[in-house]
Design an enzyme around this catalytic site. Structure first.
Site, PDB file in Angstrom:
ATOM      1  N   ASP A  72      12.399  14.880   6.069  1.00 43.84           N
ATOM      2  CA  ASP A  72      12.979  14.891   7.486  1.00 43.84           C
ATOM      3  C   ASP A  72      12.241  15.681   8.300  1.00 43.84           C
ATOM      4  O   ASP A  72      11.970  16.865   8.209  1.00 43.84           O
ATOM      5  CB  ASP A  72      14.322  15.107   7.115  1.00 43.84           C
ATOM      6  CG  ASP A  72      15.106  15.247   8.663  1.00 43.84           C
ATOM      7  OD1 ASP A  72      14.475  15.100   9.703  1.00 43.84           O
ATOM      8  OD2 ASP A  72      16.338  15.411   8.815  1.00 43.84           O
ATOM      9  N   SER A 113       5.195   7.555  24.835  1.00 46.90           N
ATOM     10  CA  SER A 113       5.732   6.499  25.109  1.00 46.90           C
ATOM     11  C   SER A 113       5.234   6.156  26.647  1.00 46.90           C
ATOM     12  O   SER A 113       4.898   7.250  27.393  1.00 46.90           O
ATOM     13  CB  SER A 113       7.086   6.290  25.145  1.00 46.90           C
ATOM     14  OG  SER A 113       7.752   5.480  25.838  1.00 46.90           O
ATOM     15  N   TYR A 173      15.909  10.001  25.593  1.00 48.79           N
ATOM     16  CA  TYR A 173      14.618   9.312  24.894  1.00 48.79           C
ATOM     17  C   TYR A 173      13.530   9.737  25.836  1.00 48.79           C
ATOM     18  O   TYR A 173      12.430  10.141  25.456  1.00 48.79           O
ATOM     19  CB  TYR A 173      14.704   7.985  24.650  1.00 48.79           C
ATOM     20  CG  TYR A 173      13.406   7.212  24.284  1.00 48.79           C
ATOM     21  CD1 TYR A 173      13.184   7.312  22.652  1.00 48.79           C
ATOM     22  CD2 TYR A 173      12.653   6.730  24.746  1.00 48.79           C
ATOM     23  CE1 TYR A 173      11.901   6.652  22.292  1.00 48.79           C
ATOM     24  CE2 TYR A 173      11.264   6.070  24.399  1.00 48.79           C
ATOM     25  CZ  TYR A 173      11.051   6.174  23.010  1.00 48.79           C
ATOM     26  OH  TYR A 173      10.064   5.505  22.647  1.00 48.79           O
ATOM     27  N   LYS A 212      10.221  12.148  25.314  1.00 54.61           N
ATOM     28  CA  LYS A 212       8.966  11.749  25.116  1.00 54.61           C
ATOM     29  C   LYS A 212       7.939  12.602  26.400  1.00 54.61           C
ATOM     30  O   LYS A 212       7.048  12.846  26.311  1.00 54.61           O
ATOM     31  CB  LYS A 212       8.792  10.222  25.260  1.00 54.61           C
ATOM     32  CG  LYS A 212       9.265   9.448  24.300  1.00 54.61           C
ATOM     33  CD  LYS A 212       8.544   9.854  23.016  1.00 54.61           C
ATOM     34  CE  LYS A 212       9.172   8.759  21.943  1.00 54.61           C
ATOM     35  NZ  LYS A 212       8.280   9.084  20.422  1.00 54.61           N
TER      36      LYS A 212
HETATM   37  P1  NAD Z   1      11.026   2.189  13.881  1.00 53.30           P
HETATM   38  O1  NAD Z   1      12.524   2.467  14.395  1.00 53.30           O
HETATM   39  O2  NAD Z   1      10.661   0.903  13.708  1.00 53.30           O
HETATM   40  O3  NAD Z   1      10.418   3.369  12.736  1.00 53.30           O
HETATM   41  C1  NAD Z   1      10.448   4.596  12.857  1.00 53.30           C
HETATM   42  C2  NAD Z   1      10.336   5.188  11.382  1.00 53.30           C
HETATM   43  O4  NAD Z   1      10.826   6.623  11.424  1.00 53.30           O
HETATM   44  C3  NAD Z   1      11.519   4.656  10.566  1.00 53.30           C
HETATM   45  O5  NAD Z   1      10.897   4.164   9.209  1.00 53.30           O
HETATM   46  C4  NAD Z   1      12.510   5.810  10.383  1.00 53.30           C
HETATM   47  O6  NAD Z   1      13.133   5.860   8.962  1.00 53.30           O
HETATM   48  C5  NAD Z   1      11.424   7.197  10.425  1.00 53.30           C
HETATM   49  N1  NAD Z   1      12.386   8.259  10.836  1.00 53.30           N
HETATM   50  C6  NAD Z   1      13.228   8.411  11.696  1.00 53.30           C
HETATM   51  N2  NAD Z   1      13.955   9.498  11.602  1.00 53.30           N
HETATM   52  C7  NAD Z   1      12.960  10.177  10.969  1.00 53.30           C
HETATM   53  C8  NAD Z   1      12.712  11.825  10.484  1.00 53.30           C
HETATM   54  N3  NAD Z   1      13.920  12.364  11.003  1.00 53.30           N
HETATM   55  N4  NAD Z   1      11.984  11.915   9.604  1.00 53.30           N
HETATM   56  C9  NAD Z   1      10.938  11.006   9.077  1.00 53.30           C
HETATM   57  N5  NAD Z   1      11.189   9.899   9.417  1.00 53.30           N
HETATM   58  C10 NAD Z   1      11.945   9.354  10.252  1.00 53.30           C
HETATM   59  O7  NAD Z   1      10.231   2.808  15.302  1.00 53.30           O
HETATM   60  P2  NAD Z   1       8.845   2.362  15.860  1.00 53.30           P
HETATM   61  O8  NAD Z   1       9.096   1.333  16.924  1.00 53.30           O
HETATM   62  O9  NAD Z   1       8.070   1.906  14.665  1.00 53.30           O
HETATM   63  O10 NAD Z   1       8.521   3.870  16.730  1.00 53.30           O
HETATM   64  C11 NAD Z   1       7.547   4.705  16.264  1.00 53.30           C
HETATM   65  C12 NAD Z   1       7.200   5.638  17.199  1.00 53.30           C
HETATM   66  O11 NAD Z   1       6.744   5.056  18.148  1.00 53.30           O
HETATM   67  C13 NAD Z   1       8.706   6.454  17.705  1.00 53.30           C
HETATM   68  O12 NAD Z   1       8.470   7.713  18.045  1.00 53.30           O
HETATM   69  C14 NAD Z   1       9.003   5.600  18.850  1.00 53.30           C
HETATM   70  O13 NAD Z   1       9.777   6.638  19.943  1.00 53.30           O
HETATM   71  C15 NAD Z   1       7.666   5.228  19.711  1.00 53.30           C
HETATM   72  N6  NAD Z   1       7.631   4.176  20.468  1.00 53.30           N
HETATM   73  C16 NAD Z   1       8.112   2.989  20.040  1.00 53.30           C
HETATM   74  C17 NAD Z   1       8.232   1.939  20.890  1.00 53.30           C
HETATM   75  C18 NAD Z   1       8.671   0.558  20.915  1.00 53.30           C
HETATM   76  O14 NAD Z   1       8.792  -0.234  21.773  1.00 53.30           O
HETATM   77  N7  NAD Z   1       9.129   0.313  19.559  1.00 53.30           N
HETATM   78  C19 NAD Z   1       7.733   2.324  22.302  1.00 53.30           C
HETATM   79  C20 NAD Z   1       7.021   3.412  22.723  1.00 53.30           C
HETATM   80  C21 NAD Z   1       7.099   4.510  21.687  1.00 53.30           C
END
Ligand code: NAD
Length: 252
Positions: free
Chosen positions: A67, A147, A160, A164
């Site tokens: 975590d 982000s 959020y 970010k």
């Molecule tokens: P996702 O939810 O598909 O995957 C996130 C992963 O992080 C999951 O596998 C989850 O189990 C893991 N996770 C959550 N809490 C955790 C913890 N405490 N320790 C370890 N692992 C943990 O999300 P995503 O869309 O792949 O996003 C990845 C990153 O990109 C995030 O930081 C998100 O904020 C950022 N992001 C995503 C988007 C989008 O549109 N999807 C846009 C901008 C930024």
């Protein structure tokens, strides 16, 4: 340098069992990295599956449960990576959560959880990785998930967006404090990426994706291409940046 081959680079990617993190882990494997694939305990099977995919690409890989908001977990994650794969060259603090909410209704617990994973998780991952880089005396590359909301808040994502923005500030200060060790710190700032993060808000995903000038939602592979650059020597002169890559939604 340690006794392991100096040419075999090793990357750690947090939250890499699915979504953007999985895309990054696979891309870095294609780029030639051995990879430690992190996720939380309940997603351990997914992390193991990604590690299997990477082995199928001919690279070494481990799945490492942690975590990222827990300091002991993070220290163990980095130590396990180094003991299994020999060293650490790139740390991608990708794990993050998102929640659509009204600012008036947001609870203190929701706020704290957002910051624990999205900000404290990056801080702890980068600090542990930087300590390892410094002990190796060869520099290293720190990368984090920002982000486009690091630059312009999204009205439906208050905690959020604030988290970010904090990642962007941390990226700048890490660049300042650790440049002397040959460490660079940069963040990727995607827009609307097609991942399970949006699973709870399909209408929000469709609404936001429809605004993208380039005419399609972003895929994890799009983000991974930027991270590939951050992880490569081509970006050696770039540090402290949170780089927008969102299909034209926002501009620097
Ligand atoms: P996702 O939810 O598909 O995957 C996130 C992963 O992080 C999951 O596998 C989850 O189990 C893991 N996770 C959550 N809490 C955790 C913890 N405490 N320790 C370890 N692992 C943990 O999300 P995503 O869309 O792949 O996003 C990845 C990153 O990109 C995030 O930081 C998100 O904020 C950022 N992001 C995503 C988007 C989008 O549109 N999807 C846009 C901008 C930024």
């Amino acid at each position: 340098m340690n006794q392991h081959s100096p040419t075999q680079r090793v990357a750690l990617v947090t939250g890499a069992g699915q979504g953007i993190g999985r895309g990054i882990a696979l891309r870095l494997a294609v780029d030639g990295f051995d990879v430690a694939v992190n996720d939380i305990h309940r997603s351990n099977d997914k992390a193991e599956a990604v590690a299997d995919e990477i082995r199928g690409l001919g690279r070494r890989a481990i799945a490492v449960t942690a975590d990222v908001s827990n300091p002991d977990d993070v220290a163990t994650m980095v130590a396990t990576t180094v003991s299994a794969l020999g060293r650490l060259d790139v740390a991608v603090a990708n794990a993050g959560i998102a929640q659509a909410q009204a600012l008036l209704e947001t609870t203190a617990d929701e706020w704290d959880l957002m910051f624990a994973i999205n900000v404290r998780g990056v801080f702890l991952t980068w600090q542990a990785a930087a300590r390892q880089f410094i002990s190796q005396r060869g520099g290293g590359k720190l990368i984090a998930a920002g982000s486009n909301a690091s630059h312009r808040a999204a009205s439906f994502l208050p905690a959020y967006s604030a988290s970010k923005f904090a990642v962007r500030g941390l990226t700048q200060v890490a660049a300042m404090q650790w440049a002397e060790y040959g460490i660079t710190a940069n963040a990727y700032a995607p827009g609307v990426v097609n991942t399970p993060l949006w699973a709870g808000d399909p209408e929000g995903f469709a609404r936001e994706a429809a605004k993208i000038p380039l005419g399609r939602a972003q895929e994890p592979e799009d983000v991974a291409a930027l991270v590939s650059y951050f992880a490569s020597p081509d970006s050696n002169y770039m540090t402290g940046q949170t780089v927008i890559m969102d299909g034209g939604l926002n501009y620097n």
